[in-house]
Enzyme design. Sequence first.
Site, PDB file in Angstrom:
ATOM      1  N   ASN A 161       0.876  -1.174   0.000  1.00  0.00           N
ATOM      2  CA  ASN A 161       0.000   0.000   0.000  1.00  0.00           C
ATOM      3  C   ASN A 161       0.910   1.220   0.000  1.00  0.00           C
ATOM      4  O   ASN A 161       1.478   1.570   1.032  1.00  0.00           O
ATOM      5  CB  ASN A 161      -0.899  -0.010   1.241  1.00  0.00           C
ATOM      6  N   GLY A 173       2.304   2.428  10.717  1.00  0.00           N
ATOM      7  CA  GLY A 173       3.245   3.536  10.575  1.00  0.00           C
ATOM      8  C   GLY A 173       3.923   3.940  11.872  1.00  0.00           C
ATOM      9  O   GLY A 173       4.530   4.999  11.960  1.00  0.00           O
ATOM     10  N   SER A 187       3.327  -2.007  10.279  1.00  0.00           N
ATOM     11  CA  SER A 187       4.768  -2.056  10.535  1.00  0.00           C
ATOM     12  C   SER A 187       5.376  -3.426  10.237  1.00  0.00           C
ATOM     13  O   SER A 187       6.296  -3.869  10.911  1.00  0.00           O
ATOM     14  CB  SER A 187       5.085  -1.618  11.970  1.00  0.00           C
ATOM     15  N   LYS A 235       0.155   4.209  -0.277  1.00  0.00           N
ATOM     16  CA  LYS A 235      -0.493   5.402   0.286  1.00  0.00           C
ATOM     17  C   LYS A 235      -0.226   6.599  -0.646  1.00  0.00           C
ATOM     18  O   LYS A 235      -0.128   6.419  -1.855  1.00  0.00           O
ATOM     19  CB  LYS A 235      -0.028   5.633   1.725  1.00  0.00           C
TER      20      LYS A 235
HETATM   21  P1  13P Z   1       2.930   0.487   7.628  1.00  0.00           P
HETATM   22  O1  13P Z   1       3.461  -0.821   7.070  1.00  0.00           O
HETATM   23  O2  13P Z   1       3.669   1.672   7.144  1.00  0.00           O
HETATM   24  O3  13P Z   1       2.788   0.413   9.114  1.00  0.00           O
HETATM   25  O4  13P Z   1       1.441   0.632   7.046  1.00  0.00           O
HETATM   26  C1  13P Z   1       0.572  -0.431   7.124  1.00  0.00           C
HETATM   27  C2  13P Z   1      -0.639  -0.104   6.345  1.00  0.00           C
HETATM   28  O5  13P Z   1      -1.404   0.765   6.699  1.00  0.00           O
HETATM   29  C3  13P Z   1      -0.890  -0.870   5.118  1.00  0.00           C
HETATM   30  O6  13P Z   1      -2.156  -0.624   4.613  1.00  0.00           O
END
Ligand code: 13P
Length: 251
Positions: free
Chosen positions: A9, A173, A212, A11
């Site tokens: 993802n 995150g 994470s 984002k």
């Molecule tokens: P992180 O791996 O950065 O913690 O994000 C996880 C997430 O929200 C995947 O959709």
Amino acid sequence: MRQPLVAGNWKMNGSRDSVKALLDGLKAGISTVTTAEVAVCCPHAYLADVQASLSGSAIAWGGQDVSIHDSGAYTGETAGSMLTDFGAKFVIIGHSERRQYHGETDQQVAEKFSAARKNGLIPLFCIGETLEEREGGVMEQVIARQVDAVIEHCGIAMLGEGVIAYEPVWAIGTGVTASPEQAQEVHAFIRARIAEKDATVAEKIQILYGGSMNPANAAELMAQMDIDGGLIGGASLKPDDFLAVCTAANR
Ligand code: 13P
């Protein structure tokens, strides 16, 4: 036996140049490292670039959200048909960031699940509790409520056409990962909840962990009986890290 799935993802990250570099790195390494299915969910602005790069490769791609509407006066939204127009296979639904910053409700998420299916997309349906909910002892109620909303709106058979991603909000995150035992416990709870409606769907549905996940913790998490892969945020932006997580998914 459920095939593992590792989905990135991205984002709201990237540029045309960084997307190209990332995809070149992934394509160079992917065939040798994993038996898992691998996908990336990109910002919609880069769908055309991602399609051009990944067509014919072993990596699938998807969007990060979908409109409940087919078309019309919905500024800023993306219809499911637009995602499939660019070859998308998956779409993330109900990510906690959308629930938190855009006020998406369980009902809207359920409607998005059915909009995705109507367009032939596989929903990556995200659920998960906040730290407050976990510490307040209502984690299972929250998870059950999120899952039940889709079952009630879409039916158990349609739920079975998607993938669930358990993403504890406190682990997203933050660098704090759920321990393998914590994650397995919730994954087993989700599967049991689904089994109350349909044991076959429960056995078959992939439940990914997200929050994470990185090369250091992925193997241990994905070795758990009910963890069928990962939804990866930060680590999906670095080719070596994402490939290492894909390797860890080998069964
Ligand atoms: P992180 O791996 O950065 O913690 O994000 C996880 C997430 O929200 C995947 O959709």
